[in-house]
Design an enzyme around this catalytic site. Sequence first.
Site, PDB file in Angstrom:
ATOM      1  N   ASP A 134       4.180   4.166 -11.183  1.00  0.00           N
ATOM      2  CA  ASP A 134       4.511   5.363 -10.404  1.00  0.00           C
ATOM      3  C   ASP A 134       4.175   5.174  -8.930  1.00  0.00           C
ATOM      4  O   ASP A 134       3.588   6.049  -8.287  1.00  0.00           O
ATOM      5  CB  ASP A 134       3.773   6.578 -10.988  1.00  0.00           C
ATOM      6  CG  ASP A 134       4.246   7.898 -10.404  1.00  0.00           C
ATOM      7  OD1 ASP A 134       5.366   7.949  -9.862  1.00  0.00           O
ATOM      8  OD2 ASP A 134       3.486   8.887 -10.468  1.00  0.00           O
ATOM      9  N   HIS A 177      -4.729  12.593 -13.191  1.00  0.00           N
ATOM     10  CA  HIS A 177      -4.554  11.617 -14.250  1.00  0.00           C
ATOM     11  C   HIS A 177      -5.055  10.239 -13.842  1.00  0.00           C
ATOM     12  O   HIS A 177      -5.237   9.955 -12.657  1.00  0.00           O
ATOM     13  CB  HIS A 177      -3.075  11.514 -14.653  1.00  0.00           C
ATOM     14  CG  HIS A 177      -2.149  11.350 -13.482  1.00  0.00           C
ATOM     15  ND1 HIS A 177      -1.486  12.408 -12.914  1.00  0.00           N
ATOM     16  CD2 HIS A 177      -1.789  10.261 -12.756  1.00  0.00           C
ATOM     17  CE1 HIS A 177      -0.746  11.992 -11.903  1.00  0.00           C
ATOM     18  NE2 HIS A 177      -0.918  10.679 -11.780  1.00  0.00           N
ATOM     19  N   GLN A 245       0.217   7.602 -17.915  1.00  0.00           N
ATOM     20  CA  GLN A 245      -0.651   8.354 -16.998  1.00  0.00           C
ATOM     21  C   GLN A 245      -1.276   9.499 -17.786  1.00  0.00           C
ATOM     22  O   GLN A 245      -0.609  10.476 -18.119  1.00  0.00           O
ATOM     23  CB  GLN A 245       0.149   8.891 -15.796  1.00  0.00           C
ATOM     24  CG  GLN A 245       0.563   7.802 -14.813  1.00  0.00           C
ATOM     25  CD  GLN A 245       1.544   8.309 -13.764  1.00  0.00           C
ATOM     26  OE1 GLN A 245       2.671   8.688 -14.091  1.00  0.00           O
ATOM     27  NE2 GLN A 245       1.141   8.318 -12.505  1.00  0.00           N
ATOM     28  N   ARG A 275      -6.304  12.566   0.274  1.00  0.00           N
ATOM     29  CA  ARG A 275      -5.106  13.282  -0.171  1.00  0.00           C
ATOM     30  C   ARG A 275      -5.273  13.529  -1.663  1.00  0.00           C
ATOM     31  O   ARG A 275      -5.204  12.599  -2.473  1.00  0.00           O
ATOM     32  CB  ARG A 275      -3.859  12.454   0.112  1.00  0.00           C
ATOM     33  CG  ARG A 275      -2.541  13.079  -0.333  1.00  0.00           C
ATOM     34  CD  ARG A 275      -1.410  12.116  -0.010  1.00  0.00           C
ATOM     35  NE  ARG A 275      -0.101  12.622  -0.348  1.00  0.00           N
ATOM     36  CZ  ARG A 275       0.516  12.434  -1.524  1.00  0.00           C
ATOM     37  NH1 ARG A 275      -0.086  11.746  -2.476  1.00  0.00           N
ATOM     38  NH2 ARG A 275       1.721  12.905  -1.738  1.00  0.00           N
ATOM     39  N   ASP A 277      -4.107  14.107  -4.791  1.00  0.00           N
ATOM     40  CA  ASP A 277      -2.781  13.988  -5.391  1.00  0.00           C
ATOM     41  C   ASP A 277      -2.694  14.736  -6.714  1.00  0.00           C
ATOM     42  O   ASP A 277      -3.622  14.704  -7.527  1.00  0.00           O
ATOM     43  CB  ASP A 277      -2.448  12.512  -5.610  1.00  0.00           C
ATOM     44  CG  ASP A 277      -1.041  12.332  -6.117  1.00  0.00           C
ATOM     45  OD1 ASP A 277      -0.106  12.543  -5.335  1.00  0.00           O
ATOM     46  OD2 ASP A 277      -0.881  12.007  -7.312  1.00  0.00           O
ATOM     47  N   GLU A 319      -2.244  17.813  -2.004  1.00  0.00           N
ATOM     48  CA  GLU A 319      -0.862  17.412  -2.250  1.00  0.00           C
ATOM     49  C   GLU A 319      -0.295  18.410  -3.264  1.00  0.00           C
ATOM     50  O   GLU A 319      -0.304  18.175  -4.469  1.00  0.00           O
ATOM     51  CB  GLU A 319      -0.808  15.977  -2.782  1.00  0.00           C
ATOM     52  CG  GLU A 319       0.599  15.399  -2.882  1.00  0.00           C
ATOM     53  CD  GLU A 319       1.274  15.651  -4.222  1.00  0.00           C
ATOM     54  OE1 GLU A 319       2.516  15.830  -4.233  1.00  0.00           O
ATOM     55  OE2 GLU A 319       0.576  15.683  -5.250  1.00  0.00           O
ATOM     56  N   HIS A 388       7.252   9.732   1.455  1.00  0.00           N
ATOM     57  CA  HIS A 388       7.645   8.694   0.499  1.00  0.00           C
ATOM     58  C   HIS A 388       8.456   9.269  -0.656  1.00  0.00           C
ATOM     59  O   HIS A 388       9.127   8.537  -1.380  1.00  0.00           O
ATOM     60  CB  HIS A 388       6.392   8.030  -0.074  1.00  0.00           C
ATOM     61  CG  HIS A 388       5.643   8.903  -1.031  1.00  0.00           C
ATOM     62  ND1 HIS A 388       4.934   9.999  -0.607  1.00  0.00           N
ATOM     63  CD2 HIS A 388       5.525   8.876  -2.382  1.00  0.00           C
ATOM     64  CE1 HIS A 388       4.391  10.603  -1.653  1.00  0.00           C
ATOM     65  NE2 HIS A 388       4.741   9.955  -2.736  1.00  0.00           N
ATOM     66  N   ASP A 389       8.390  10.599  -0.838  1.00  0.00           N
ATOM     67  CA  ASP A 389       8.987  11.222  -2.008  1.00  0.00           C
ATOM     68  C   ASP A 389      10.408  11.688  -1.721  1.00  0.00           C
ATOM     69  O   ASP A 389      10.901  11.621  -0.594  1.00  0.00           O
ATOM     70  CB  ASP A 389       8.126  12.403  -2.451  1.00  0.00           C
ATOM     71  CG  ASP A 389       7.800  12.363  -3.933  1.00  0.00           C
ATOM     72  OD1 ASP A 389       8.595  11.763  -4.684  1.00  0.00           O
ATOM     73  OD2 ASP A 389       6.765  12.919  -4.333  1.00  0.00           O
ATOM     74  N   ARG A 514      14.037   6.494  -5.012  1.00  0.00           N
ATOM     75  CA  ARG A 514      13.179   6.863  -3.892  1.00  0.00           C
ATOM     76  C   ARG A 514      12.822   5.650  -3.036  1.00  0.00           C
ATOM     77  O   ARG A 514      12.457   5.799  -1.868  1.00  0.00           O
ATOM     78  CB  ARG A 514      11.909   7.564  -4.398  1.00  0.00           C
ATOM     79  CG  ARG A 514      12.153   8.954  -4.962  1.00  0.00           C
ATOM     80  CD  ARG A 514      10.903   9.551  -5.556  1.00  0.00           C
ATOM     81  NE  ARG A 514      10.412   8.779  -6.679  1.00  0.00           N
ATOM     82  CZ  ARG A 514       9.302   9.074  -7.353  1.00  0.00           C
ATOM     83  NH1 ARG A 514       8.578  10.128  -7.014  1.00  0.00           N
ATOM     84  NH2 ARG A 514       8.914   8.324  -8.370  1.00  0.00           N
TER      85      ARG A 514
END
Length: 636
Positions: A134, A177, A245, A275, A277, A319, A388-389, A514
Site C-alpha cells: 500500500d 493498522h 494490513q 502525520r 495516517d 490524515e 500522493h493520493d 495513483r
Amino acid sequence: MDDPLFFEGISGQIKTLEAHRSADLRARVHRYLPDLLVGLQAVYPEAPQVAQRVAGVIGRNLAERPQDLQALDLERIHTPDWFQKPHMHGYIAYADRFAGNLRGVAERVPYLKELGIRYLHLMPLLLPREGENDGGYAVADYRRVRPDLGTMDDLQALCTKLRQEGISLCLDLVLNHVAREHPWAQAARQGDPRYRDYFYIYPDRTMPDAFERTLPEVFPDFAPGNFTWDDELGGWVWTTFNSWQWDVNWSNPEVFLEYLDLILWLANRGVEVFRLDAIAFTWKRLGTNCQNQPEVHALTQALRAAVRIGAPAVAFKAEAIVAPEDLIAYLGTGAHYGRVSELAYHNTLMVQIWSSLASRDTRLFTQALKRFPQKPPNAAWATYLRCHDDIGWAISDTDAAAVGLDGAAHRRFLSEFYKGDFPGSFARGMHFQENPATGDRRTSGSAASLAGLETALESGHPRLVNLAIERLLLAHAVFVGYGEGIPLIYMGDELGMLNDYDYVKEPAHKDDNRWLHRPRMDWAKAQKRHQEGTVEHRLFQGLKALLEARARTPQLHAAFPTRPLWQPNPHLLVLGRPHPEGTLVQVYNFSEQDQALPWETLRAEGIVQPYDQLTQAPAPAYLMPYARLWLTQHRL
C-alpha cells in the site's frame, strides 16, 4: 492522579534532572496532565493506572532526548505558533523518487531552501512488508527504515541537517493498522494471548457480518470486505484496507502505550511532525461506519498531551479525508477544542479549486467555504492542490443545491472532465476505483496534466501553454494564499511534471494508477528553472515569488480566519482576511477572459486604493485570464 505523583513517575526515569529542567517539566505536567486524564478517562476504565504507565514511557524517552532537541522543545514552548507563521511552506516527496535515498535528500536541501521550504513531508519510509505494501503504509517495523533508503542513523542525520537549515521533517505514522508481518502480528499468529488482544480477531463470521452491515469498502476493486480469514490465527481478523494490513485494537490500553513510545522514540531521532495516517478509522463501534467516532478524538487528545510533556517540539497532523462536519473535530471541538491535532488537511479547498477550474464558476467554491467550520485559533490547515493520493470528488449535495446544482451530476462532470472525456476538457487523468453501484469515480493525475499543460504542450500552441501555466499558478496562489495553515507543494509541481505513464512497467505499481502522479524527480528538468522562457522557469520562479510574498504578508498568519466574500461575478473568487495591520483581500480570476476588478466589494472591506502584494504595485483595473491579486489598502 495528581501532578506530584505523575511528575515522580517521569522524573524517576531520569538520572540527573537539573533544577531548571525540573521546573520546566513540572510546568508541562501541570499544563497537560488534565488533558491527558480527560482523554484517557473517556476511553479506558482503568485510566489512572494507564496514566501512571504513561509517565514511565515519557520518563524513559525523556531521559534519552538529545540536548539539541531539548533546546528545540524550549524554543517551541515559547513560540507555540511556529507552524502557523506565514513563512512555513511545505513540500511533499517520496525520498527515493526525489533523491534516491535519505542521504540524497540531505544533498538536495539547497534546492528546497531555494524554493522557500520550511517543512518537508517524506512519504512512508519506515520498513514495510515485502511485496504489496500500500505504498509503504503496511508497516512491518516502525523502528527501522527501508533498507534501500538507508538506516535509522541516516534518518537521524537528515533530521539534524534539516533542523539546522530551519526545515521540520514530517513522517507518516500509521495508527489504524500494521502489516501482517509486524512483530505484534507475528506474535498473535503464534498464539501469544497478549498480542492477540492487539487486534480484532473473531472465531466465526457472526461479528464480522454484523459489522459489515454498516461498513463501507475503502478499496472495493482489489480489497473487498473488511475482514480476512487467517489460518495461523484460526480466526477472522479486521482488515479495513487490505488483507495484509491488520487493524489494531485501540480499546486495549497496551496499544496506546506502544504508539506513545514509538512517537517519543522517533521524536528523539528528530522527527518534528507526525502525520497520523488513517486516524479516522481507529475506533470501532457496531452499527456505525467505524469512522470519526468520539473516542478517536479523546485518544488523540491524550496522545498529544503526553507528547507535549515529553517532546513539546512535536506537532500532529491528522490524515482525515472526511466531510467538513467531521473534519473539524480532528482539530478539536467541544471539550476537545484546540486540544487534538495541530494540523489537518483542508480537502474541501483542494476539491473546490479543481471544481472551479473546470466550471470557470466560483459560486460553489464560495458557498462551500461559507459553510466550512471555523478552526480553533491555535490550529492550522494543511492546504494543497495535489498529494500522493487520488482526488475524491467530495462535493456536498447541500452546497451544490444552494447554488442550483445537482451534486451527483456535478461529481460526474468533474470525474469526466479530469479524465479528459468531457467536451472541451483541457485535462488528462484517469478514473481510480470506479464504483458502478454508487457512481463514485475518483481521479488520478499530476497537477500539471490535470491543469492542461500536457495537452497544451502536445498541441504546440503558445497560447494554450501560457493558459495552462497561468492556470497552475492561479491554483497554487489560492492554496498558498488561503492563509489558515501550511501550504504543501507536491514534488515536481513546481516544475510542471506531467503524468508518468510508465508506472505500468513496474509490477508493484501497474494495478494502482495513483502512480501516474508519483513520478521520479527529473533533475534535468529542474535545471531549466534557471533558464528564462522555459515552462520550468515560469512555474518555479512564479511559485517561489508566491511563497516569498506569503512570507512577508502578516495577514497570512494561520491564527486569523479567511472569509469568502459574495460578489456578482461568478468567475471571480474573493477572499477576505481581516487583520490588525489591515484587511487583505484576495481576488482570483478562474476564467480565460479578462474580468473587472470588484471595486464595490473592495470598498466594503475598506480598500479604496488597492495595492497588490504579489506584484508590489497598484492593482490593475482588470484581471487578466487566471490572474491573482493579494490586495491591501497600502504597501506593507
